[in-house]
Scaffold this motif. Structure first.
Motif, PDB file in Angstrom:
ATOM      1  N   TYR A 140       0.827  -1.207   0.000  1.00  0.00           N
ATOM      2  CA  TYR A 140       0.000   0.000   0.000  1.00  0.00           C
ATOM      3  C   TYR A 140       0.869   1.267   0.000  1.00  0.00           C
ATOM      4  CZ  TYR A 140      -3.049   3.628   1.956  1.00  0.00           C
ATOM      5  OH  TYR A 140      -3.713   4.797   2.193  1.00  0.00           O
ATOM      6  N   ILE A 141       1.914   1.281   0.824  1.00  0.00           N
ATOM      7  CA  ILE A 141       2.800   2.443   0.872  1.00  0.00           C
ATOM      8  C   ILE A 141       3.541   2.602  -0.455  1.00  0.00           C
ATOM      9  CG2 ILE A 141       4.871   3.396   1.988  1.00  0.00           C
ATOM     10  CD1 ILE A 141       3.824   2.225   4.617  1.00  0.00           C
ATOM     11  N   GLY A 142       3.921   1.469  -1.069  1.00  0.00           N
ATOM     12  CA  GLY A 142       4.543   1.547  -2.385  1.00  0.00           C
ATOM     13  C   GLY A 142       3.612   2.175  -3.412  1.00  0.00           C
ATOM     14  N   ALA A 143       2.324   1.900  -3.314  1.00  0.00           N
ATOM     15  CA  ALA A 143       1.348   2.492  -4.234  1.00  0.00           C
ATOM     16  C   ALA A 143       1.242   4.001  -4.030  1.00  0.00           C
ATOM     17  CB  ALA A 143      -0.016   1.835  -4.055  1.00  0.00           C
ATOM     18  N   ASN A 144       1.441   4.473  -2.785  1.00  0.00           N
ATOM     19  CA  ASN A 144       1.476   5.919  -2.538  1.00  0.00           C
ATOM     20  C   ASN A 144       2.524   6.584  -3.415  1.00  0.00           C
ATOM     21  OD1 ASN A 144      -0.299   5.240  -0.510  1.00  0.00           O
ATOM     22  ND2 ASN A 144       1.018   5.881   1.169  1.00  0.00           N
ATOM     23  N   THR A 145       3.737   6.001  -3.395  1.00  0.00           N
ATOM     24  CA  THR A 145       4.844   6.564  -4.160  1.00  0.00           C
ATOM     25  C   THR A 145       4.552   6.533  -5.656  1.00  0.00           C
ATOM     26  OG1 THR A 145       6.341   5.708  -2.460  1.00  0.00           O
ATOM     27  CG2 THR A 145       7.327   6.417  -4.518  1.00  0.00           C
ATOM     28  N   LEU A 146       4.036   5.399  -6.135  1.00  0.00           N
ATOM     29  CA  LEU A 146       3.748   5.274  -7.569  1.00  0.00           C
ATOM     30  C   LEU A 146       2.652   6.245  -7.997  1.00  0.00           C
ATOM     31  CD1 LEU A 146       3.903   1.394  -7.986  1.00  0.00           C
ATOM     32  CD2 LEU A 146       5.645   3.091  -8.595  1.00  0.00           C
ATOM     33  N   GLY A 147       1.671   6.477  -7.123  1.00  0.00           N
ATOM     34  CA  GLY A 147       0.630   7.449  -7.445  1.00  0.00           C
ATOM     35  C   GLY A 147       1.200   8.850  -7.583  1.00  0.00           C
ATOM     36  N   GLY A 148       2.115   9.209  -6.673  1.00  0.00           N
ATOM     37  CA  GLY A 148       2.745  10.523  -6.758  1.00  0.00           C
ATOM     38  C   GLY A 148       3.539  10.693  -8.033  1.00  0.00           C
ATOM     39  N   ILE A 149       4.308   9.652  -8.396  1.00  0.00           N
ATOM     40  CA  ILE A 149       5.074   9.703  -9.636  1.00  0.00           C
ATOM     41  C   ILE A 149       4.130   9.746 -10.843  1.00  0.00           C
ATOM     42  CG2 ILE A 149       6.689   8.442 -11.110  1.00  0.00           C
ATOM     43  CD1 ILE A 149       7.902   7.266  -8.528  1.00  0.00           C
ATOM     44  N   GLY A 150       3.134   8.850 -10.844  1.00  0.00           N
ATOM     45  CA  GLY A 150       2.216   8.758 -11.968  1.00  0.00           C
ATOM     46  C   GLY A 150       1.442  10.037 -12.205  1.00  0.00           C
ATOM     47  N   GLY A 151       0.987  10.666 -11.123  1.00  0.00           N
ATOM     48  CA  GLY A 151       0.234  11.903 -11.261  1.00  0.00           C
ATOM     49  C   GLY A 151       1.036  12.989 -11.939  1.00  0.00           C
ATOM     50  N   ARG A 152       2.298  13.118 -11.536  1.00  0.00           N
ATOM     51  CA  ARG A 152       3.134  14.167 -12.110  1.00  0.00           C
ATOM     52  C   ARG A 152       3.473  13.882 -13.565  1.00  0.00           C
ATOM     53  NH1 ARG A 152       5.399  13.351  -6.299  1.00  0.00           N
ATOM     54  NH2 ARG A 152       5.142  15.416  -5.360  1.00  0.00           N
ATOM     55  N   ILE A 153       3.722  12.608 -13.878  1.00  0.00           N
ATOM     56  CA  ILE A 153       4.055  12.264 -15.264  1.00  0.00           C
ATOM     57  C   ILE A 153       2.842  12.443 -16.171  1.00  0.00           C
ATOM     58  CG2 ILE A 153       4.699  10.361 -16.785  1.00  0.00           C
ATOM     59  CD1 ILE A 153       6.553   9.357 -14.597  1.00  0.00           C
ATOM     60  N   VAL A 154       1.682  11.953 -15.724  1.00  0.00           N
ATOM     61  CA  VAL A 154       0.469  12.111 -16.525  1.00  0.00           C
ATOM     62  C   VAL A 154       0.126  13.587 -16.684  1.00  0.00           C
ATOM     63  CG1 VAL A 154      -2.017  11.701 -16.578  1.00  0.00           C
ATOM     64  CG2 VAL A 154      -0.465   9.843 -15.965  1.00  0.00           C
ATOM     65  N   GLY A 155       0.164  14.333 -15.571  1.00  0.00           N
ATOM     66  CA  GLY A 155      -0.172  15.748 -15.630  1.00  0.00           C
ATOM     67  C   GLY A 155       0.730  16.508 -16.576  1.00  0.00           C
ATOM     68  N   GLY A 156       2.048  16.279 -16.456  1.00  0.00           N
ATOM     69  CA  GLY A 156       2.986  16.998 -17.308  1.00  0.00           C
ATOM     70  C   GLY A 156       2.891  16.586 -18.763  1.00  0.00           C
ATOM     71  N   SER A 157       2.746  15.291 -19.031  1.00  0.00           N
ATOM     72  CA  SER A 157       2.712  14.805 -20.417  1.00  0.00           C
ATOM     73  C   SER A 157       1.472  15.303 -21.151  1.00  0.00           C
ATOM     74  CB  SER A 157       2.757  13.275 -20.434  1.00  0.00           C
ATOM     75  OG  SER A 157       3.952  12.794 -19.844  1.00  0.00           O
ATOM     76  N   VAL A 158       0.313  15.218 -20.491  1.00  0.00           N
ATOM     77  CA  VAL A 158      -0.927  15.658 -21.140  1.00  0.00           C
ATOM     78  C   VAL A 158      -0.905  17.163 -21.367  1.00  0.00           C
ATOM     79  CG1 VAL A 158      -3.427  15.836 -20.890  1.00  0.00           C
ATOM     80  CG2 VAL A 158      -2.255  13.735 -20.208  1.00  0.00           C
ATOM     81  N   ALA A 159      -0.375  17.911 -20.384  1.00  0.00           N
ATOM     82  CA  ALA A 159      -0.340  19.370 -20.527  1.00  0.00           C
ATOM     83  C   ALA A 159       0.533  19.784 -21.695  1.00  0.00           C
ATOM     84  CB  ALA A 159       0.172  20.005 -19.238  1.00  0.00           C
ATOM     85  N   GLU A 160       1.662  19.090 -21.903  1.00  0.00           N
ATOM     86  CA  GLU A 160       2.537  19.464 -23.020  1.00  0.00           C
ATOM     87  C   GLU A 160       1.897  19.116 -24.359  1.00  0.00           C
ATOM     88  OE1 GLU A 160       7.112  18.541 -24.279  1.00  0.00           O
ATOM     89  OE2 GLU A 160       6.633  19.518 -22.378  1.00  0.00           O
ATOM     90  N   ALA A 161       1.157  18.009 -24.395  1.00  0.00           N
ATOM     91  CA  ALA A 161       0.497  17.626 -25.638  1.00  0.00           C
ATOM     92  C   ALA A 161      -0.755  18.455 -25.896  1.00  0.00           C
ATOM     93  CB  ALA A 161       0.129  16.146 -25.596  1.00  0.00           C
ATOM     94  N   SER A 162      -1.377  18.945 -24.826  1.00  0.00           N
ATOM     95  CA  SER A 162      -2.620  19.705 -24.974  1.00  0.00           C
ATOM     96  C   SER A 162      -2.567  20.947 -24.082  1.00  0.00           C
ATOM     97  CB  SER A 162      -3.817  18.809 -24.607  1.00  0.00           C
ATOM     98  OG  SER A 162      -5.029  19.498 -24.768  1.00  0.00           O
ATOM     99  N   THR A 163      -3.301  20.914 -22.953  1.00  0.00           N
ATOM    100  CA  THR A 163      -3.322  22.039 -22.015  1.00  0.00           C
ATOM    101  C   THR A 163      -3.365  21.514 -20.589  1.00  0.00           C
ATOM    102  OG1 THR A 163      -5.744  22.144 -21.967  1.00  0.00           O
ATOM    103  CG2 THR A 163      -4.620  23.480 -23.650  1.00  0.00           C
ATOM    104  N   ALA A 164      -3.131  22.407 -19.627  1.00  0.00           N
ATOM    105  CA  ALA A 164      -3.228  22.027 -18.222  1.00  0.00           C
ATOM    106  C   ALA A 164      -4.648  21.585 -17.883  1.00  0.00           C
ATOM    107  CB  ALA A 164      -2.813  23.197 -17.332  1.00  0.00           C
ATOM    108  N   SER A 165      -5.638  22.234 -18.475  1.00  0.00           N
ATOM    109  CA  SER A 165      -7.033  21.857 -18.213  1.00  0.00           C
ATOM    110  C   SER A 165      -7.300  20.429 -18.649  1.00  0.00           C
ATOM    111  CB  SER A 165      -7.979  22.816 -18.937  1.00  0.00           C
ATOM    112  OG  SER A 165      -7.873  24.122 -18.424  1.00  0.00           O
ATOM    113  N   MET A 166      -6.735  20.028 -19.786  1.00  0.00           N
ATOM    114  CA  MET A 166      -6.928  18.663 -20.260  1.00  0.00           C
ATOM    115  C   MET A 166      -6.266  17.661 -19.314  1.00  0.00           C
ATOM    116  SD  MET A 166      -8.378  16.669 -22.314  1.00  0.00           S
ATOM    117  CE  MET A 166      -9.046  17.920 -23.417  1.00  0.00           C
ATOM    118  N   SER A 167      -5.187  18.063 -18.638  1.00  0.00           N
ATOM    119  CA  SER A 167      -4.564  17.180 -17.650  1.00  0.00           C
ATOM    120  C   SER A 167      -5.556  16.839 -16.541  1.00  0.00           C
ATOM    121  CB  SER A 167      -3.326  17.845 -17.044  1.00  0.00           C
ATOM    122  OG  SER A 167      -2.317  18.020 -18.000  1.00  0.00           O
ATOM    123  N   PHE A 168      -6.296  17.850 -16.082  1.00  0.00           N
ATOM    124  CA  PHE A 168      -7.289  17.604 -15.033  1.00  0.00           C
ATOM    125  C   PHE A 168      -8.392  16.679 -15.535  1.00  0.00           C
ATOM    126  CE2 PHE A 168      -5.868  21.995 -13.584  1.00  0.00           C
ATOM    127  CZ  PHE A 168      -5.091  21.505 -12.550  1.00  0.00           C
TER     128      PHE A 168
END
Length: 393
Positions: A140-168
């Protein structure tokens, strides 16, 4: 009680790990977007850092609400409802017409995102036998870390391809789809017994914990360390978004892969603690965090990423030791003692911008490093004091 590695154990553990991942992907997805959001809403670095701060502060507040509430109404319903609210609010963030609305929605989202972390381990404690519990908590604690990493990667990747709003929008859709899977996987509770909530008893427990100097020292150490660690990542995005690096949102999201250093630090913390006392392990983690901060002052992007990885290792080593120290030192009501540690932890994250911003405005990233060393000197002193008290005892 659910036995380790049984079918029910796998279902429940996967559900709770998925839930943890969904919480932290929502909480941290905006972090690599801060430079773009600063331009969109025309606010200062301190102002835009509130996008993270108000959410983590709301998480801290919600821990004191959902934990006791779950004793009366049950854990599963709280986890399902708060994940649903968190996903819907992520979609709402894409439609925020102004900065003030964005902050209100993030505060609400943070409050509901605290629902699952407040009760997930308690759910395991109700339903799992001891060996099953220990194994599941590690995953469970390992999933905390992966969620933090995943959120930042998904947020940044989608924003660069589209917009910050699309990341949300993307993060909100991932959350709602994941909630359906979570809902189906999580078994119905069999061992939970509701208990009426007694405010007087809960407040008395909290007062007792705050009057225990060994607990208060760990609370301050964890909160102040997280104040530095998590907010360094916010300011490093501003630093790396500027020349000569000029990184876009996608690459800024990828710098959070350095969090994997923290995964290693958490994994090795038990082995290190077998040879050294817990306060000495805390000291070691803080010194490593200070050293990693020094490495980030290099001009090379590779060395900066190396420094961030060292920081993550040191921080999570100290964090693992401080949180387990709380479990050892709490004489009663260990659940509320651990919840109080998390309150300090997330409150520290919320206040970091106010400490680092003047240094950033004055001297840029070097100022952030200087402010970090000053605060970490305080937490190092706390760890030394805890070691002294332990030896004296």
């Amino acid at each position: 009680m659910i036995q380790a590695h049984s079918r029910a154990w796998w279902r429940a553990t996967l559900a709770l790990c998925l839930g943890s991942f969904l919480v932290f992907i929502n909480l941290y997805a905006p972090q690599p977007l801060l430079p773009e959001l600063r331009e969109t809403y025309a606010v200062s670095t301190l102002g835009i850092s509130l996008v993270m701060s108000v959410a983590t502060l709301a998480v801290a507040a919600s821990l004191l609400v959902f934990g006791p509430l779950s004793d009366a109404v049950g854990r599963g319903a709280i986890m399902r409802f708060t994940l649903l609210a968190g996903g819907v609010l992520s979609l709402s963030l894409a439609l925020a017409p102004n900065f003030e609305t964005l902050l209100v929605l993030r505060a609400l989202q943070g409050f509901f995102l605290g629902g699952l972390p407040a009760v997930a381990i308690a759910w395991m404690g109700d339903e799992f036998e001891k060996r099953a519990l220990l194994t599941a908590v590690g995953l469970y604690i390992g999933a905390n870390t992966l969620g933090g990493i995943g959120g930042r990667i998904v947020g940044g990747s989608v924003a660069e391809a589209s917009t910050a709003s699309m990341s949300f929008v993307v993060v909100g859709c991932i959350t709602l789809v994941g909630l359906v899977v979570f809902w189906k996987l999580l078994p119905a509770p069999k061992a939970f017994t509701p208990h009426p909530f007694e405010l007087r008893t809960a407040l008395a427990d909290l007062r007792a914990h705050l009057r225990n100097p060994l607990l208060l020292g760990a609370y301050l150490l964890g909160g102040l360390n997280f104040l530095i660690f998590i907010n360094q990542y916010s300011y490093i995005t501003f630093h790396l978004a500027e020349a000569p690096y000029s990184l876009g949102a996608r690459l800024l999201g990828l710098i959070f892969l350095t969090y994997l250093g923290g995964t290693l630090g958490s994994a090795l913390s038990g082995r290190i603690a077998a040879r050294l006392s817990q306060p000495i392990c805390m000291m070691l983690g803080i010194v490593i965090l200070m050293a990693g901060t020094a490495v980030t002052l290099a001009d090379s992007l590779g060395w900066i990423l190396t420094g961030l990885t060292i920081n993550a290792f040191g921080f999570f080593l100290a964090h693992s030791m401080a949180s387990s120290w709380v479990g050892r030192q709490a004489l009663a009501a260990r659940g509320s003692a651990s919840a109080l540690y998390l309150v300090f932890y997330y409150t520290g994250a919320s206040l970091g911008g106010f400490w680092l911003e003047p240094f950033w405005q004055s001297s840029g990233w070097f100022g952030v490093a200087l402010a970090s060393w000053l605060m970490l000197s305080v937490t190092l002193g706390i760890a030394i004091w805890l070691q002294y008290r332990e030896q004296k005892a």
